[in-house]
Motif scaffolding. Structure first.
Motif, PDB file in Angstrom:
ATOM      1  N   PHE A 127     -41.062  34.655  -1.622  1.00 60.03           N
ATOM      2  CA  PHE A 127     -40.048  34.677  -0.560  1.00 60.03           C
ATOM      3  C   PHE A 127     -39.771  36.128  -0.180  1.00 60.03           C
ATOM      4  O   PHE A 127     -39.751  37.016  -1.036  1.00 60.03           O
ATOM      5  N   GLU A 180     -31.632  31.786  -2.370  1.00 57.32           N
ATOM      6  CA  GLU A 180     -31.591  32.123  -0.948  1.00 57.32           C
ATOM      7  C   GLU A 180     -30.195  32.532  -0.471  1.00 57.32           C
ATOM      8  O   GLU A 180     -29.999  33.604   0.096  1.00 57.32           O
ATOM      9  N   THR A 181     -29.213  31.664  -0.688  1.00 57.59           N
ATOM     10  CA  THR A 181     -27.883  31.933  -0.129  1.00 57.59           C
ATOM     11  C   THR A 181     -27.234  33.140  -0.795  1.00 57.59           C
ATOM     12  O   THR A 181     -26.669  34.010  -0.113  1.00 57.59           O
ATOM     13  N   LEU A 204     -28.908  36.353   0.437  1.00 58.64           N
ATOM     14  CA  LEU A 204     -28.576  36.640   1.836  1.00 58.64           C
ATOM     15  C   LEU A 204     -27.107  37.031   2.000  1.00 58.64           C
ATOM     16  O   LEU A 204     -26.780  37.939   2.766  1.00 58.64           O
ATOM     17  N   SER A 205     -26.213  36.337   1.308  1.00 63.26           N
ATOM     18  CA  SER A 205     -24.791  36.678   1.424  1.00 63.26           C
ATOM     19  C   SER A 205     -24.565  38.139   1.055  1.00 63.26           C
ATOM     20  O   SER A 205     -23.892  38.890   1.779  1.00 63.26           O
ATOM     21  N   ILE A 206     -25.133  38.545  -0.058  1.00 61.96           N
ATOM     22  CA  ILE A 206     -24.902  39.912  -0.535  1.00 61.96           C
ATOM     23  C   ILE A 206     -25.547  40.916   0.403  1.00 61.96           C
ATOM     24  O   ILE A 206     -24.914  41.904   0.817  1.00 61.96           O
ATOM     25  N   ASN A 257     -26.634  40.504   3.609  1.00 61.87           N
ATOM     26  CA  ASN A 257     -26.120  40.492   4.988  1.00 61.87           C
ATOM     27  C   ASN A 257     -24.773  41.190   5.091  1.00 61.87           C
ATOM     28  O   ASN A 257     -24.495  41.865   6.083  1.00 61.87           O
ATOM     29  N   HIS A 258     -23.947  41.026   4.078  1.00 65.65           N
ATOM     30  CA  HIS A 258     -22.653  41.707   4.103  1.00 65.65           C
ATOM     31  C   HIS A 258     -22.802  43.193   3.809  1.00 65.65           C
ATOM     32  O   HIS A 258     -22.399  44.052   4.593  1.00 65.65           O
ATOM     33  N   PRO A 315     -20.953  42.579  12.128  1.00 65.67           N
ATOM     34  CA  PRO A 315     -20.424  42.233  10.807  1.00 65.67           C
ATOM     35  C   PRO A 315     -21.433  41.580   9.873  1.00 65.67           C
ATOM     36  O   PRO A 315     -21.142  41.388   8.693  1.00 65.67           O
ATOM     37  N   THR A 316     -22.604  41.241  10.357  1.00 66.04           N
ATOM     38  CA  THR A 316     -23.632  40.672   9.478  1.00 66.04           C
ATOM     39  C   THR A 316     -24.971  41.275   9.884  1.00 66.04           C
ATOM     40  O   THR A 316     -25.192  41.602  11.058  1.00 66.04           O
ATOM     41  N   MET A 366     -30.208  39.357   8.158  1.00 65.92           N
ATOM     42  CA  MET A 366     -31.331  39.181   7.230  1.00 65.92           C
ATOM     43  C   MET A 366     -31.664  37.696   7.082  1.00 65.92           C
ATOM     44  O   MET A 366     -30.768  36.851   7.109  1.00 65.92           O
ATOM     45  N   VAL A 367     -32.926  37.406   6.891  1.00 64.34           N
ATOM     46  CA  VAL A 367     -33.375  36.040   6.587  1.00 64.34           C
ATOM     47  C   VAL A 367     -34.203  36.073   5.298  1.00 64.34           C
ATOM     48  O   VAL A 367     -34.634  37.142   4.853  1.00 64.34           O
TER      49      VAL A 367
END
Lengths: 431, 431
Positions: free
Chosen positions: B33, B122-123, B126-128, B130-131, B312-313, B316-317
């Motif tokens: 990934f 994944e989540t 991405l959360s970390i 993207n923020h 604010p984001t 990223m994917v």
């Protein structure tokens, strides 16, 4: 008591102000702080109060552990450390119940206590309200735009991992049906939902194999993601795998309106007349509204929800308005505040439509004994008395229902998505 | 092991995909990934990698407790619950070190493992990213605009209480000097700073009393807030209270450039020639740049920092790019990805100026053995091997220094605040 404390979600200056006030004897002065927004985000018609339940819960954990105090040894003097060690909020909190609407100047939260007791809550209260109100206010517009079609909140990946849980809560409060976020499911009992990612299709030797696997594991009522390769073939494969009883298909890219129409026609031709169509992919309230005429059954919304759709923070401030019964306010510039404790009522027409927000001075009381007209409703409710939570505050289900009811009372222009003035004016007869 | 788990910072569909893949035998397929941004936020010239240290730490806590598993009983079957109970990430992670720059398509993070092992991250990943990347990327522009003047991060109150701590970390990484956030001080050792609020002035009988109290408690090197009533009188009162050795004055409202000039003149007249001037109040990178010619000593930045100054984001994917050695990619629309494991190098001029980002296919390897030109630098580094963290990854101090160095290498147009193309192009010779 193993729950982590929230005392350090605080700006350093709050504790140094406490230190100075403890030393000079002003720490115990009776103070009233007010949390409010000077204005709504650009062009918005209303705000949604959210975060109340989270703040009241966080307040019960506002403590300083031995490790916290060790970290603060370089920040404040020993007398202040002793004070922090024993800290328990013993004051009162009044405020708009969660799910209520707010407008510029609405006294959303009022904290009454000694200066030291109340000033240390500034950052925590603002963090929770500025985030949660921003998300709920954007979410409510999306729910209105969806006109009854259910919405799935799926923005966790676009925001901080803990903000994601709070965003899921705010979205549910605002009327979203479900969330993809499992922590929000566990923590708040919000129904969770999900489909599958393109990765699941790509993992398999072909789309058929992936669909057969998903149906075998999750049943025919599942949602199959049909846009990995060719959408028309994807829909054919989906119905082949699940039969005409397939629950739903999801389309995550392309011209969503056009694709929804084609998908509906194709599903109907295949006999899958009850198979639902779920759209996702960079949807916001405007995109959702533009799809109103299309055969869509539900929406998945991510980025625009968790970023407040252009307004990621609600602009709330926490201001000292009263000291020992005397109104106080900053006076040097345009960023003025109205001094003095305030309360508020909303005035309605006999038909139930809201007319204006009346924010009035409540010096010497809390406004509970204000004479109300036949179509007036007092807005703040008592939430904390002497540090103890009042019964019946902070329920998420109540907040959800309260917002649903409140939005029905908004004048119709107030529900428009276009930019404009607040749905009702705020008036300050004596504040 | 009393640390809370991070397993539920996950979207429901990841676990139902695992359930289906466990049942059909594909869960153990070898997968790669890739986490990347298709593009930078509108007009931005570069992105800053941030969140790496937080993700690696969160990975060590990616577990499902008995309470978590109980909450998941309605989500997945018993076999999947058993698998989750024993979950430990045993794969590999490679990525750009924290503080490195990234551009469109840069393979910022690559996760190698079985499908089931890797898809569940994944989540959280991405959360970390993207923020934290959004905040650090905005913060770096502010630091550039400040041209060496120190910056205080003070945006905690404008964002979710936990996001605030991560934002303080990202800002420090990007070169901010200090934060107001006490939790960030405790958790990451970031220096904390603070002044006083208008509430502290209003609490006292007059401004003089407040200033004397603050100086008595915090010393003459403190920062006095001078704009509660009249700024000119405020500065006079401040120097009267602390003497000409006063540390600093803060101005939080009004025409900051004009006020800074007046304040400098007045302070100098009063003999307080070393007293610094701190400006705050809705500053962003443009406002900071516009103050470059003014006698300002430091800036306090809040809202625009924690909201990524309009972005604010980070967008990223996290995409599956390889299964059992075979490149895979979605093919239905413009949202295409390039299949196959990739690595990247940055090419520099002999002078040290960056020229291009080269993202190349690394099928069958990880790019470590790529022949490098004399001015090429391979970007990804190994971070996790067989589930174990590699030494030397995730240091915040290293990341801060890395970014400082990387920004020196950016072509000068790339440091402009105005909207434009990425500072260097991304090329894909074979990917």
């Amino acid at each position: 008591m193993s729950e982590p404390g929230t005392g350090l979600f605080t700006d350093r200056y709050e504790l140094t102000m406490v230190a100075a006030a403890l030393a000079d004897g002003t720490a115990d002065r009776a103070c009233v702080f007010e949390l409010f927004a000077r204005r709504l985000p650009d062009g918005r018609r209303y705000g949604v109060v959210a975060g109340t339940g989270r703040l009241l819960e966080a307040l019960t954990r506002f403590r300083f552990s031995p490790a916290d105090l060790a970290a603060l040894e370089s920040v404040v003097d020993p007398a202040t450390l002793d004070w922090l060690r024993d800290y328990r909020f013993t004051g009162d909190v009044d405020g708009y119940p969660e799910g209520e609407l707010y407008f510029p100047g609405s006294p959303v939260l009022t904290v009454t206590g000694t200066f030291a007791d109340a000033v240390v809550l500034e950052t925590l209260a603002l963090s929770i309200y500025n985030h949660d109100c921003a998300i709920a206010s954007a979410a409510a517009r999306m729910v209105t735009a969806a006109a009854g079609r259910p919405m799935i909140e799926m923005g966790s990946r676009r925001t901080h991992e803990e903000a994601a849980v709070a965003a899921a809560r705010a979205a549910y409060l605002a009327g979203f049906a479900t969330t993809s976020n499992l922590a929000a499911g566990q923590r708040y009992g919000i129904p969770t939902a999900g489909t599958a990612a393109h990765a699941f299709i790509l993992l398999h030797d072909d789309e058929q194999a992936a669909f057969h696997s998903q149906v075998a594991a999750l049943g025919t009522d599942t949602t199959l993601l049909v846009d990995t390769y060719d959408i028309r073939k994807g829909i054919a494969n989906a119905v082949e795998a699940a039969g005409p009883g397939l629950g739903a298909v999801r389309i995550d890219s392309g011209d969503l309106g056009e694709l929804a129409r084609q998908a509906r026609d194709q599903l109907d031709e295949l006999g899958a007349t009850n198979t639902r169509i779920v759209l996702s992919g960079d949807l916001d309230e405007y995109a959702i509204a533009s799809l109103r005429a299309e055969p869509v059954d539900s929406y998945g919304v991510g980025t625009s929800l968790v970023t407040g759709s252009g307004a990621p923070t609600a602009g709330m401030v926490y201001k000292l308005v009263e000291v020992d019964g005397r109104p106080v306010s900053k006076r040097s510039s345009a960023k003025e505040s109205r001094g003095g404790r305030k309360s508020a009522l909303r005035r309605f027409k006999p038909t139930g439509t809201a007319v204006e927000e009346v924010v009035f001075g409540a010096v010497g009381g809390r406004g509970e004994d204000t004479p109300l007209g036949p179509h007036d409703r007092l807005l703040p409710v008592p939430m904390v008395r002497g540090g103890e939570l009042m019964d019946g505050t902070g329920s998420l289900a109540d907040a959800r229902e309260r917002l649903r009811t409140a939005l029905v009372s908004v004048p119709w222009e107030g529900l428009k998505l276009s930019r404009g003035e607040p749905a009702i004016p705020t008036v300050f007869p004596n504040a």
